[in-house]
Design a protein around this motif. Sequence first.
Motif, mmCIF file in Angstrom:
data_model
loop_
_atom_site.group_PDB
_atom_site.id
_atom_site.type_symbol
_atom_site.label_atom_id
_atom_site.label_comp_id
_atom_site.label_asym_id
_atom_site.label_seq_id
_atom_site.Cartn_x
_atom_site.Cartn_y
_atom_site.Cartn_z
ATOM 1 N N ARG A 248 11.302 5.216 -10.972
ATOM 2 C CA ARG A 248 11.136 4.775 -9.592
ATOM 3 C C ARG A 248 10.175 5.671 -8.833
ATOM 4 N NH1 ARG A 248 14.706 1.736 -6.933
ATOM 5 N NH2 ARG A 248 12.986 1.773 -5.415
ATOM 6 N N PHE B 64 9.650 -9.805 -7.857
ATOM 7 C CA PHE B 64 9.107 -8.455 -7.896
ATOM 8 C C PHE B 64 10.187 -7.417 -8.201
ATOM 9 C CE2 PHE B 64 4.709 -8.565 -6.341
ATOM 10 C CZ PHE B 64 4.610 -9.879 -5.961
ATOM 11 N N GLY B 65 9.795 -6.394 -8.935
ATOM 12 C CA GLY B 65 10.638 -5.233 -9.108
ATOM 13 C C GLY B 65 10.509 -4.298 -7.926
ATOM 14 N N PRO B 66 11.292 -3.214 -7.909
ATOM 15 C CA PRO B 66 11.276 -2.285 -6.769
ATOM 16 C C PRO B 66 10.053 -1.388 -6.727
ATOM 17 C CG PRO B 66 12.756 -1.486 -8.461
ATOM 18 C CD PRO B 66 12.294 -2.838 -8.910
ATOM 19 N N LEU C 293 3.737 -2.104 -8.636
ATOM 20 C CA LEU C 293 4.747 -3.163 -8.660
ATOM 21 C C LEU C 293 4.578 -4.028 -9.889
ATOM 22 C CD1 LEU C 293 4.409 -4.326 -4.947
ATOM 23 C CD2 LEU C 293 6.369 -3.122 -5.902
ATOM 24 N N GLY D 205 11.369 -4.408 -3.786
ATOM 25 C CA GLY D 205 10.234 -5.256 -4.133
ATOM 26 C C GLY D 205 10.080 -6.373 -3.124
ATOM 27 N N PHE E 232 4.593 -10.020 4.485
ATOM 28 C CA PHE E 232 3.258 -10.219 3.935
ATOM 29 C C PHE E 232 2.973 -11.705 3.785
ATOM 30 C CE2 PHE E 232 2.039 -5.942 2.834
ATOM 31 C CZ PHE E 232 3.242 -5.281 2.654
ATOM 32 N N GLY F 99 -1.289 -4.633 1.505
ATOM 33 C CA GLY F 99 -0.588 -5.575 0.663
ATOM 34 C C GLY F 99 -0.886 -5.297 -0.804
ATOM 35 N N PRO F 100 -0.069 -5.847 -1.686
ATOM 36 C CA PRO F 100 -0.306 -5.647 -3.130
ATOM 37 C C PRO F 100 -1.621 -6.270 -3.583
ATOM 38 C CG PRO F 100 1.916 -6.484 -2.710
ATOM 39 C CD PRO F 100 1.148 -6.625 -1.441
ATOM 40 N N GLN G 29 7.116 -15.743 -8.070
ATOM 41 C CA GLN G 29 7.049 -14.427 -8.658
ATOM 42 C C GLN G 29 8.203 -13.583 -8.130
ATOM 43 O OE1 GLN G 29 3.151 -12.540 -8.458
ATOM 44 N NE2 GLN G 29 2.125 -14.526 -8.527
ATOM 45 N N GLY H 72 -2.221 -10.249 2.720
ATOM 46 C CA GLY H 72 -2.631 -9.602 3.951
ATOM 47 C C GLY H 72 -2.122 -8.168 3.973
ATOM 48 N N LEU I 260 -3.508 -7.493 -7.253
ATOM 49 C CA LEU I 260 -3.246 -7.743 -8.659
ATOM 50 C C LEU I 260 -4.126 -6.875 -9.547
ATOM 51 C CD1 LEU I 260 -1.742 -9.579 -10.725
ATOM 52 C CD2 LEU I 260 -3.794 -11.017 -10.709
ATOM 53 N N TYR J 111 3.118 -9.715 -14.166
ATOM 54 C CA TYR J 111 2.045 -9.209 -13.309
ATOM 55 C C TYR J 111 2.257 -7.727 -13.018
ATOM 56 C CZ TYR J 111 2.272 -14.217 -11.985
ATOM 57 O OH TYR J 111 2.339 -15.589 -11.990
ATOM 58 N N TYR K 181 0.871 -5.098 -10.071
ATOM 59 C CA TYR K 181 0.173 -4.981 -8.804
ATOM 60 C C TYR K 181 0.104 -3.512 -8.387
ATOM 61 C CZ TYR K 181 0.806 -10.016 -7.801
ATOM 62 O OH TYR K 181 0.774 -11.387 -7.830
ATOM 63 N N ARG L 82 -2.571 -9.788 -15.226
ATOM 64 C CA ARG L 82 -1.571 -10.841 -15.423
ATOM 65 C C ARG L 82 -1.485 -11.175 -16.907
ATOM 66 N NH1 ARG L 82 -1.706 -16.780 -15.285
ATOM 67 N NH2 ARG L 82 -3.918 -16.735 -14.729
ATOM 68 N N GLN M 45 -0.066 -1.258 -4.853
ATOM 69 C CA GLN M 45 0.116 -1.352 -3.408
ATOM 70 C C GLN M 45 -0.150 0.019 -2.789
ATOM 71 O OE1 GLN M 45 3.990 -2.564 -1.911
ATOM 72 N NE2 GLN M 45 3.080 -3.298 -0.014
#
Lengths: 118, 113
Positions: B9, B104-106, B91, A43, A90, B42-43, B102, A109, B45, B33, B35, B48, B37
């Motif tokens: 995963r 993030f998970g994998p 994500l 992540g 990022f 980029g991620p 924030q 980005g 959203l 959140y 997301y 939320r 990707q």
Amino acid sequence: AQSVTQPDIHITVSEGASLELRCNYSYGATPYLFWYVQSPGQGLQLLLKYFSGDTLVQGIKGFEAEFKRSQSSFNLRKPSVHWSDAAEYFCAVGRPDAGGTSYGKLTFGQGTILTVHP
Amino acid sequence: EAGVVQSPRYKIIEKKQPVAFWCNPISGHNTLYWYLQNLGQGPELLIRYENEEAVDDSQLPKDRFSAERLKGVDSTLKIQPAELGDSAVYLCASSSTPWAEQYFGPGTRLTVT
């Protein structure tokens, strides 16, 4: 609407060399700015953030970034790159929501992939 | 302290099939959140949550995507039916407050064939 541009899709540096990753944003007011790093299969991890105050921000892993309002930039720097820094980076911008209850939706980005040669 | 946990995963499904992703945030984190990707991007959203309430779902394609966060802890994101264009990494992230970092998970990598 805010937007973020990372002009460099891929950067290659030698281990021990200095690094600068570029980030330009588009937003009408002072934004909330972030740099994240993502290793393969992992992540995102926050490196540093800018909300206000000193425009030179220190982060984890020896990274720093400088907010330049006149250039709408928030470039990430590191004086000496290590092989473990190879990852994707990022830049993101957020803005307060209408109620001022959060920094709102983050706009990311496209990312810059960093390769480090030994 | 355990980080954000996501499962599965990896997931491969055929188009038009349903799929669900699960997220367990960091203990005590009220903000969650989701997301999306896409490859090379980029991620973005999707939604939320503040506790059980979805406070921003403006980017969630509601015709096929749904999410829930019962009891304000775990969350599930569902797609029904899946389309080829849904192939991406999903994500999950959480934070203690809407202004906090924030985590993030994998992610869950979805492939729709």
